[in-house]
Design a protein around this motif. Structure first.
Motif, mmCIF file in Angstrom:
data_model
loop_
_atom_site.group_PDB
_atom_site.id
_atom_site.type_symbol
_atom_site.label_atom_id
_atom_site.label_comp_id
_atom_site.label_asym_id
_atom_site.label_seq_id
_atom_site.Cartn_x
_atom_site.Cartn_y
_atom_site.Cartn_z
ATOM 1 N N TRP A 126 -25.095 -58.106 0.359
ATOM 2 C CA TRP A 126 -26.488 -57.949 0.794
ATOM 3 C C TRP A 126 -27.458 -58.308 -0.331
ATOM 4 C CZ3 TRP A 126 -28.650 -54.641 -2.564
ATOM 5 C CH2 TRP A 126 -27.810 -53.728 -3.192
ATOM 6 N N ALA A 127 -26.980 -58.376 -1.574
ATOM 7 C CA ALA A 127 -27.829 -58.680 -2.730
ATOM 8 C C ALA A 127 -27.921 -60.194 -2.905
ATOM 9 C CB ALA A 127 -27.276 -58.017 -3.990
ATOM 10 N N ASP A 128 -28.871 -60.789 -2.200
ATOM 11 C CA ASP A 128 -29.024 -62.244 -2.191
ATOM 12 C C ASP A 128 -30.519 -62.558 -2.150
ATOM 13 O OD1 ASP A 128 -29.126 -64.940 -1.637
ATOM 14 O OD2 ASP A 128 -27.801 -64.848 0.098
ATOM 15 N N THR A 129 -31.066 -63.016 -3.274
ATOM 16 C CA THR A 129 -32.509 -63.253 -3.334
ATOM 17 C C THR A 129 -32.933 -64.559 -2.661
ATOM 18 O OG1 THR A 129 -32.411 -64.353 -5.485
ATOM 19 C CG2 THR A 129 -32.746 -61.956 -5.478
ATOM 20 N N THR A 130 -31.979 -65.285 -2.098
ATOM 21 C CA THR A 130 -32.340 -66.521 -1.412
ATOM 22 C C THR A 130 -32.834 -66.244 0.002
ATOM 23 O OG1 THR A 130 -30.080 -66.922 -0.633
ATOM 24 C CG2 THR A 130 -30.688 -67.847 -2.785
ATOM 25 N N THR A 131 -32.759 -64.980 0.454
ATOM 26 C CA THR A 131 -33.254 -64.613 1.786
ATOM 27 C C THR A 131 -34.252 -63.464 1.662
ATOM 28 O OG1 THR A 131 -31.577 -62.917 2.223
ATOM 29 C CG2 THR A 131 -30.989 -65.185 2.784
ATOM 30 N N ALA A 132 -35.169 -63.392 2.614
ATOM 31 C CA ALA A 132 -36.158 -62.306 2.626
ATOM 32 C C ALA A 132 -35.458 -60.965 2.815
ATOM 33 C CB ALA A 132 -37.185 -62.537 3.735
ATOM 34 N N HIS A 133 -34.446 -60.929 3.661
ATOM 35 C CA HIS A 133 -33.691 -59.701 3.913
ATOM 36 C C HIS A 133 -33.011 -59.215 2.636
ATOM 37 C CE1 HIS A 133 -30.121 -57.395 5.284
ATOM 38 N NE2 HIS A 133 -31.020 -56.854 6.083
ATOM 39 N N GLY A 134 -32.420 -60.138 1.897
ATOM 40 C CA GLY A 134 -31.744 -59.786 0.648
ATOM 41 C C GLY A 134 -32.711 -59.249 -0.392
ATOM 42 N N ARG A 135 -33.895 -59.865 -0.502
ATOM 43 C CA ARG A 135 -34.909 -59.375 -1.447
ATOM 44 C C ARG A 135 -35.368 -57.965 -1.071
ATOM 45 N NH1 ARG A 135 -36.263 -64.776 -0.956
ATOM 46 N NH2 ARG A 135 -37.878 -64.340 0.584
ATOM 47 N N LEU A 136 -35.575 -57.719 0.229
ATOM 48 C CA LEU A 136 -35.966 -56.390 0.685
ATOM 49 C C LEU A 136 -34.884 -55.364 0.354
ATOM 50 C CD1 LEU A 136 -37.753 -54.412 2.298
ATOM 51 C CD2 LEU A 136 -36.464 -55.113 4.326
ATOM 52 N N MET A 137 -33.640 -55.686 0.630
ATOM 53 C CA MET A 137 -32.538 -54.751 0.372
ATOM 54 C C MET A 137 -32.420 -54.438 -1.115
ATOM 55 S SD MET A 137 -31.278 -53.801 3.200
ATOM 56 C CE MET A 137 -29.768 -53.046 2.680
ATOM 57 N N LEU A 138 -32.567 -55.437 -1.964
ATOM 58 C CA LEU A 138 -32.496 -55.200 -3.406
ATOM 59 C C LEU A 138 -33.594 -54.252 -3.861
ATOM 60 C CD1 LEU A 138 -31.603 -58.727 -4.751
ATOM 61 C CD2 LEU A 138 -30.388 -56.627 -5.276
ATOM 62 N N THR A 139 -34.786 -54.437 -3.365
ATOM 63 C CA THR A 139 -35.911 -53.598 -3.763
ATOM 64 C C THR A 139 -35.728 -52.166 -3.274
ATOM 65 O OG1 THR A 139 -37.371 -55.511 -3.706
ATOM 66 C CG2 THR A 139 -38.416 -53.357 -3.672
ATOM 67 N N VAL A 140 -35.383 -51.994 -2.012
ATOM 68 C CA VAL A 140 -35.238 -50.654 -1.440
ATOM 69 C C VAL A 140 -34.064 -49.908 -2.064
ATOM 70 C CG1 VAL A 140 -34.702 -49.393 0.677
ATOM 71 C CG2 VAL A 140 -36.367 -51.249 0.730
ATOM 72 N N LEU A 141 -32.907 -50.521 -2.103
ATOM 73 C CA LEU A 141 -31.728 -49.839 -2.639
ATOM 74 C C LEU A 141 -31.842 -49.608 -4.140
ATOM 75 C CD1 LEU A 141 -28.912 -51.459 -0.511
ATOM 76 C CD2 LEU A 141 -29.963 -49.221 -0.240
ATOM 77 N N GLY A 142 -32.491 -50.511 -4.849
ATOM 78 C CA GLY A 142 -32.738 -50.287 -6.272
ATOM 79 C C GLY A 142 -33.631 -49.081 -6.490
ATOM 80 N N GLY A 143 -34.660 -48.925 -5.668
ATOM 81 C CA GLY A 143 -35.546 -47.766 -5.757
ATOM 82 C C GLY A 143 -34.824 -46.471 -5.443
ATOM 83 N N LEU A 144 -33.976 -46.490 -4.431
ATOM 84 C CA LEU A 144 -33.196 -45.291 -4.091
ATOM 85 C C LEU A 144 -32.243 -44.907 -5.215
ATOM 86 C CD1 LEU A 144 -32.389 -45.977 -0.341
ATOM 87 C CD2 LEU A 144 -33.926 -44.233 -1.266
ATOM 88 N N ALA A 145 -31.627 -45.892 -5.842
ATOM 89 C CA ALA A 145 -30.703 -45.606 -6.948
ATOM 90 C C ALA A 145 -31.449 -44.973 -8.117
ATOM 91 C CB ALA A 145 -30.009 -46.890 -7.394
ATOM 92 N N GLU A 146 -32.640 -45.481 -8.417
ATOM 93 C CA GLU A 146 -33.417 -44.906 -9.515
ATOM 94 C C GLU A 146 -33.851 -43.479 -9.180
ATOM 95 O OE1 GLU A 146 -37.505 -45.960 -11.799
ATOM 96 O OE2 GLU A 146 -36.015 -47.551 -11.588
ATOM 97 N N PHE A 147 -34.217 -43.237 -7.929
ATOM 98 C CA PHE A 147 -34.593 -41.902 -7.483
ATOM 99 C C PHE A 147 -33.424 -40.930 -7.654
ATOM 100 C CE2 PHE A 147 -34.787 -38.859 -3.882
ATOM 101 C CZ PHE A 147 -35.892 -38.145 -4.283
ATOM 102 N N GLU A 148 -32.235 -41.345 -7.256
ATOM 103 C CA GLU A 148 -31.048 -40.494 -7.391
ATOM 104 C C GLU A 148 -30.740 -40.201 -8.852
ATOM 105 O OE1 GLU A 148 -27.830 -38.104 -6.589
ATOM 106 O OE2 GLU A 148 -29.457 -38.764 -5.286
ATOM 107 N N ARG A 149 -30.869 -41.188 -9.731
ATOM 108 C CA ARG A 149 -30.645 -40.956 -11.162
ATOM 109 C C ARG A 149 -31.629 -39.931 -11.716
ATOM 110 N NH1 ARG A 149 -29.744 -46.489 -11.233
ATOM 111 N NH2 ARG A 149 -31.875 -46.883 -11.903
ATOM 112 N N GLU A 150 -32.873 -39.984 -11.255
ATOM 113 C CA GLU A 150 -33.874 -39.018 -11.709
ATOM 114 C C GLU A 150 -33.532 -37.611 -11.228
ATOM 115 O OE1 GLU A 150 -37.295 -37.533 -13.573
ATOM 116 O OE2 GLU A 150 -36.184 -39.396 -13.824
#
Length: 94
Positions: free
Chosen positions: A38-62
């Motif tokens: 799902w981590a594929d910046t060549t598609t809009a869907h992939g960019r969205l998933m990277l941003t959302v899941l990256g934010g969730l991971a940072e939230f969990e680390r906090e």
């Protein structure tokens, strides 16, 4: 195209990940992860998933950091001595 085996091999934080992906995009390249398809910046869907899941991971680390800190404070209040035991005279290296 930058290809990595796993997303966590590229960045340690969401901010770092987004900065790196921005730099890659500025150079006209894309990004793909072999394991995290799902981590594929060549598609809009992939960019969205990277941003959302990256934010969730940072939230969990906090949350983990906060819980760990609270646990340390409770242990200190109970008199637990944290950290490495002091070296005794006989155990010190020459």
């Amino acid at each position: 195209m930058l290809v990595v085996t796993r997303l966590d091999r590229l960045a340690r934080s969401t901010r770092d990940l987004l900065n790196l992906l921005g730099t890659i995009a500025e150079k006209g390249a894309g990004f793909k992860s072999l394991r995290d398809t799902w981590a594929d910046t060549t598609t809009a869907h992939g960019r969205l998933m990277l941003t959302v899941l990256g934010g969730l991971a940072e939230f969990e680390r906090e949350l983990i950091r906060i819980r760990t800190g609270e646990g340390r404070e409770r242990a200190k209040a109970r008199g637990v001595i944290l950290g490495r035991k002091p070296a005794t005279r006989g155990n010190r290296p020459p």
